[in-house]
Design a protein around this motif. Structure first.
Motif, PDB file in Angstrom:
ATOM      1  N   ARG A 112      19.482  18.840 103.069  1.00  0.00           N
ATOM      2  CA  ARG A 112      18.870  18.590 104.380  1.00  0.00           C
ATOM      3  C   ARG A 112      18.131  19.808 104.914  1.00  0.00           C
ATOM      4  NH1 ARG A 112      20.977  19.204 109.749  1.00  0.00           N
ATOM      5  NH2 ARG A 112      19.790  17.941 111.221  1.00  0.00           N
ATOM      6  N   TRP A 113      18.604  20.997 104.551  1.00  0.00           N
ATOM      7  CA  TRP A 113      18.045  22.251 105.080  1.00  0.00           C
ATOM      8  C   TRP A 113      17.301  23.009 103.975  1.00  0.00           C
ATOM      9  CZ3 TRP A 113      18.200  24.083 110.072  1.00  0.00           C
ATOM     10  CH2 TRP A 113      19.040  23.395 110.966  1.00  0.00           C
ATOM     11  N   SER A 114      16.241  23.705 104.383  1.00  0.00           N
ATOM     12  CA  SER A 114      15.521  24.608 103.485  1.00  0.00           C
ATOM     13  C   SER A 114      15.009  25.769 104.316  1.00  0.00           C
ATOM     14  CB  SER A 114      14.361  23.892 102.779  1.00  0.00           C
ATOM     15  OG  SER A 114      13.392  23.453 103.728  1.00  0.00           O
ATOM     16  N   GLY A 115      14.548  26.796 103.633  1.00  0.00           N
ATOM     17  CA  GLY A 115      14.079  27.947 104.393  1.00  0.00           C
ATOM     18  C   GLY A 115      13.268  28.924 103.557  1.00  0.00           C
ATOM     19  N   LEU A 116      12.522  29.768 104.253  1.00  0.00           N
ATOM     20  CA  LEU A 116      11.785  30.876 103.669  1.00  0.00           C
ATOM     21  C   LEU A 116      12.340  32.159 104.259  1.00  0.00           C
ATOM     22  CD1 LEU A 116       8.134  29.530 104.206  1.00  0.00           C
ATOM     23  CD2 LEU A 116       9.584  29.184 102.197  1.00  0.00           C
ATOM     24  N   ALA A 117      12.513  33.182 103.432  1.00  0.00           N
ATOM     25  CA  ALA A 117      13.034  34.465 103.907  1.00  0.00           C
ATOM     26  C   ALA A 117      12.109  35.583 103.442  1.00  0.00           C
ATOM     27  CB  ALA A 117      14.449  34.697 103.374  1.00  0.00           C
ATOM     28  N   LEU A 118      11.742  36.467 104.371  1.00  0.00           N
ATOM     29  CA  LEU A 118      10.881  37.609 104.029  1.00  0.00           C
ATOM     30  C   LEU A 118      11.390  38.846 104.752  1.00  0.00           C
ATOM     31  CD1 LEU A 118       7.059  37.773 103.647  1.00  0.00           C
ATOM     32  CD2 LEU A 118       8.155  39.371 105.223  1.00  0.00           C
ATOM     33  N   GLY A 119      11.546  39.930 104.001  1.00  0.00           N
ATOM     34  CA  GLY A 119      11.953  41.214 104.563  1.00  0.00           C
ATOM     35  C   GLY A 119      10.819  42.211 104.463  1.00  0.00           C
ATOM     36  N   LEU A 120      10.466  42.804 105.595  1.00  0.00           N
ATOM     37  CA  LEU A 120       9.312  43.698 105.693  1.00  0.00           C
ATOM     38  C   LEU A 120       9.755  45.065 106.184  1.00  0.00           C
ATOM     39  CD1 LEU A 120       6.082  43.965 105.852  1.00  0.00           C
ATOM     40  CD2 LEU A 120       6.364  43.328 108.253  1.00  0.00           C
TER      41      LEU A 120
END
Length: 385
Positions: free
Chosen positions: A228-236
């Protein structure tokens, strides 16, 4: 074996100003942060929730709940700053994500939001003109229920971040690439690099960010169904991003107290170099107790601690050579009084305050403070009068 921060070390770390936080005063870093989040809001047409959390975190949130193994090397005190067996100064702003995911358990309908977690992180890092022990990081997590986020959306995210940090109108020749990378809490991991010009006219690829699709096990760890859930992760890394945006070559300038420099850190216009003070080099011949101590990050951290308020004078710390007692001539072993198993390490300090020129006496005094903090031998070789 873990070592823990002393109360003074902890107090010093917590007192450091967060340049990304406008509540702590104006700085170009908070302007860049606003540009990046605004670019993603425009891209996706969604809102942003900002989270400014305590840098003191549970070790489990910093490591275990993000997929790090119990024996991961980054847990070692050589790289992380532990306060107790269960509490540490965060080594990345991703440590705030497990609690964020926990808060979404009750979300039953459609959900799509960008979450921004900026702030200082605390590491034992090498000393040079692009690294400090407490850099600024920004975690950007887009979390969505009832909708799939995949690699195509990740590519669009990276392109938007590059444009926000290095707008084509100001940097028309900017190029970026994404290469495969493994992260503990993402799938389809990517490292985002940008091609930048160097003072000698050459061009070099530099890492700007790391990103990926939020890993299913991280979602499940907070009770969220990956179906049901999804996501994008970015570390800057905000320090490097700001240095690239403004054309700043020395990370220490971001905290400079020079009025001419400070005035230029209130906007995102290109940096105009201020007169640079000459550097002074001092070489040290140290005796260390083991190979584990011959680590540039560990030695750099001890050097910073030894210099205290004057640590900004240290522009770089380099290991030039490492030689065990068995590899030295007998005369050298006798002169240094090396015990079996000890090492001789040749270390170079580059001293260069940003606001003044060091006298020889001042440089020697700083050299000796570092030497006394790092040296483990019986014979002392001090040079200050």
């Amino acid at each position: 074996m873990k070592t823990y921060l002393t109360p003074i070390e902890l107090q010093t770390a917590l007192a450091l100003r967060d340049l990304s936080d406008p509540a702590q005063g104006p700085h170009a870093m908070s302007l860049l942060l606003a540009d990046v989040t605004a670019a993603l809001e425009d891209l996706w047409g969604i809102g942003t929730a900002a989270h400014r959390l305590s840098p003191l975190v549970a070790t489990a949130d910093n490591y275990d709940r993000l997929g790090y193994s119990p024996d991961d090397v980054t847990r070692d005190s050589r790289y992380s700053r532990h306060v107790s067996p269960t509490v540490m100064l965060r080594s990345h702003t991703s440590s705030g994500v497990p609690a964020l995911l926990d808060s979404l358990r009750q979300e039953m309908g459609h959900y799509d939001r960008l979450h921004a977690l900026p702030g200082l992180v605390y590491r034992r890092d090498s000393i040079d003109r692009t690294h400090v022990g407490a850099p600024h990081q920004l975690d950007l997590w887009r979390l969505k229920a009832r909708g799939l986020l995949g690699s195509a959306e990740l590519d669009r995210m990276m392109a938007a971040v590059v444009e926000a940090v290095l707008p084509a109108a100001l940097h028309p020749d900017v190029q970026w690439r994404a290469t495969e990378a493994r992260h503990h809490y993402t799938d389809t991991g990517r490292q985002l690099d940008v091609l930048v010009s160097q003072p000698d006219g050459s061009r070099e690829w530099l890492e700007l960010a790391e990103c990926g699709l939020v890993a299913a096990q991280v979602l499940r760890g907070s009770g969220l169904d990956p179906r049901r859930w999804s996501g994008l992760a970015l570390g800057l890394g905000l320090d490097r991003a700001l240095m690239l945006r403004k054309g700043i070559r020395d990370i220490r300038l971001l905290r400079s107290e020079n009025p001419e420099v400070q005035a230029q850190l209130l906007d995102l216009d290109p940096y105009r170099p201020v007169s640079v003070m000459p550097e002074v080099r001092r070489d040290l011949s140290l005796v260390l107790g083991s190979e584990a101590e011959a680590d540039v990050e560990l030695l750099g951290d001890r050097a910073r601690t030894a210099l205290g308020a004057e640590s900004d004078s240290l522009a770089a710390l380099e290991i030039r050579a490492v030689t065990p007692a068995s590899g030295l001539p007998p005369a050298a072993v006798e002169r240094l009084r090396l015990a079996p198993g000890q090492l001789n390490v040749l270390l170079r300090l580059v001293l260069q305050p940003l606001d003044r020129t060091l006298t020889d006496g001042e440089a020697n005094r700083l050299r000796d403070r570092v030497y006394l903090a790092l040296h483990r031998g019986e014979v002392l070789e001090l040079i200050a009068g």
